[in-house]
Design a protein around this motif. Structure first.
Motif, PDB file in Angstrom:
ATOM      1  N   ARG A   7      -5.165   0.485  -0.822  1.00 36.28           N
ATOM      2  CA  ARG A   7      -4.947   0.622  -2.260  1.00 36.28           C
ATOM      3  C   ARG A   7      -6.106   1.373  -2.918  1.00 36.28           C
TER       4      ARG A   7
ATOM      5  N   SER B  93      -6.303   8.640  -5.468  1.00 38.61           N
ATOM      6  CA  SER B  93      -5.347   9.753  -5.472  1.00 38.61           C
ATOM      7  C   SER B  93      -4.226   9.600  -6.502  1.00 38.61           C
ATOM      8  N   HIS B  94      -3.838   8.348  -6.836  1.00 40.92           N
ATOM      9  CA  HIS B  94      -2.676   8.133  -7.712  1.00 40.92           C
ATOM     10  C   HIS B  94      -2.942   7.145  -8.853  1.00 40.92           C
TER      11      HIS B  94
ATOM     12  N   PRO C 143       2.758   4.267  -9.106  1.00 46.24           N
ATOM     13  CA  PRO C 143       2.275   3.122  -8.317  1.00 46.24           C
ATOM     14  C   PRO C 143       2.596   1.782  -8.968  1.00 46.24           C
TER      15      PRO C 143
ATOM     16  N   SER D  55       0.840  -1.200   0.000  1.00 44.54           N
ATOM     17  CA  SER D  55       0.000   0.000   0.000  1.00 44.54           C
ATOM     18  C   SER D  55       0.877   1.253   0.000  1.00 44.54           C
ATOM     19  N   ASP D  56       1.256   1.731   1.172  1.00 45.45           N
ATOM     20  CA  ASP D  56       2.004   2.991   1.260  1.00 45.45           C
ATOM     21  C   ASP D  56       3.344   2.941   0.524  1.00 45.45           C
TER      22      ASP D  56
ATOM     23  N   ASP E 243      -7.581   3.934  -1.597  1.00 45.07           N
ATOM     24  CA  ASP E 243      -7.239   5.351  -1.402  1.00 45.07           C
ATOM     25  C   ASP E 243      -6.235   5.813  -2.455  1.00 45.07           C
ATOM     26  N   TYR E 244      -5.259   4.960  -2.769  1.00 43.62           N
ATOM     27  CA  TYR E 244      -4.260   5.322  -3.777  1.00 43.62           C
ATOM     28  C   TYR E 244      -4.807   5.194  -5.194  1.00 43.62           C
TER      29      TYR E 244
ATOM     30  N   MET F  55      -3.656   4.050  -8.762  1.00 41.79           N
ATOM     31  CA  MET F  55      -3.038   2.750  -8.503  1.00 41.79           C
ATOM     32  C   MET F  55      -4.000   1.629  -8.909  1.00 41.79           C
TER      33      MET F  55
END
Length: 214
Positions: free
Chosen positions: A163, A169-170, A132, A119-120, A165-166, A172
């Motif tokens: 994941r 935002s990204h 990502p 994740s992070d 959340d990403y 992923m």
């Protein structure tokens, strides 16, 4: 998908890609690897996605900005298909295959840093930016809720929610193979995870398929 589909694409030739699939499958999994005609609709959807065929994606209701949730019974070929599909993309765009069982074993050994790994810390540095990593979590549901120093933790729940959340935002991407249906996923991981998976993945499902391991 209707049975009369012609498997036409401006991005790839279906027959040639099927030949590649068969040859690569035999190379990786041995001479017993086979592709059966009743699975062609599923395979065409996967080719459409991984070749980024927007025209057919629109027709098949596939969102190329999302990942793949590949459902089906044991032995239908989910893992092998998602593994071979990696080679359609360039090395930088390939997803990484990892079994949820291995993630669970890693969690027992290393604890919460395993959740961070997927994740992070699931980023790689390329051309002056962090991008990502895309994973395919294989066999979702075979792992169990584990205890780490006495604390219950459903490892995949935490990874998938992070994941998501990403993904927002990204961008992923996450792919999953599973023998579970949607109701079973909700029972094991909760309604929140089921809702998030719906937002971040395209559902592709084997309705009926024989066990190809026999």
């Amino acid at each position: 998908m209707p049975k009369t589909i012609t498997y036409k694409s401006n991005k790839f030739y279906f027959d040639e890609c099927l030949s590649f699939l068969k040859k690569t499958g035999k190379k990786i999994y041995g001479p017993k690897f086979k592709v059966i005609e009743e699975d062609h609709p599923i395979i065409f959807k996967l080719f459409t996605y991984f070749f980024r065929d927007q025209e057919n994606a629109n027709l098949l209701d596939i969102d190329l900005a999302k990942g793949i949730l590949l459902m089906g019974p044991i032995g239908c070929g989910k893992t092998s298909l998602m593994n071979i599909m990696r080679f359609i993309r360039s090395q930088h765009d390939q997803h990484l295959m990892i079994s949820t069982r291995k993630i669970s074993y890693d969690f027992i050994q290393n604890g919460y840093q395993v959740i961070e790994k997927y994740s992070d810390r699931s980023f790689k540095f390329k051309t002056d930016e962090w991008i990502p990593k895309h994973y395919c979590f294989d066999d979702l549901g075979v792992e169990n809720s584990l205890k780490y120093f006495g604390n219950d933790c459903n490892v995949m729940t935490e990874i998938l929610l992070s994941r998501y959340d990403y993904f927002i935002s990204h961008k992923m991407l996450t792919h999953i193979t599973t023998n579970l249906d949607s109701d079973e996923i909700e029972k094991l991981y909760g309604s929140r995870v089921r809702s998030r998976l719906r937002e971040m993945m395209n559902l592709i499902s084997f309705s009926v398929s024989r066990d190809k391991r026999r």
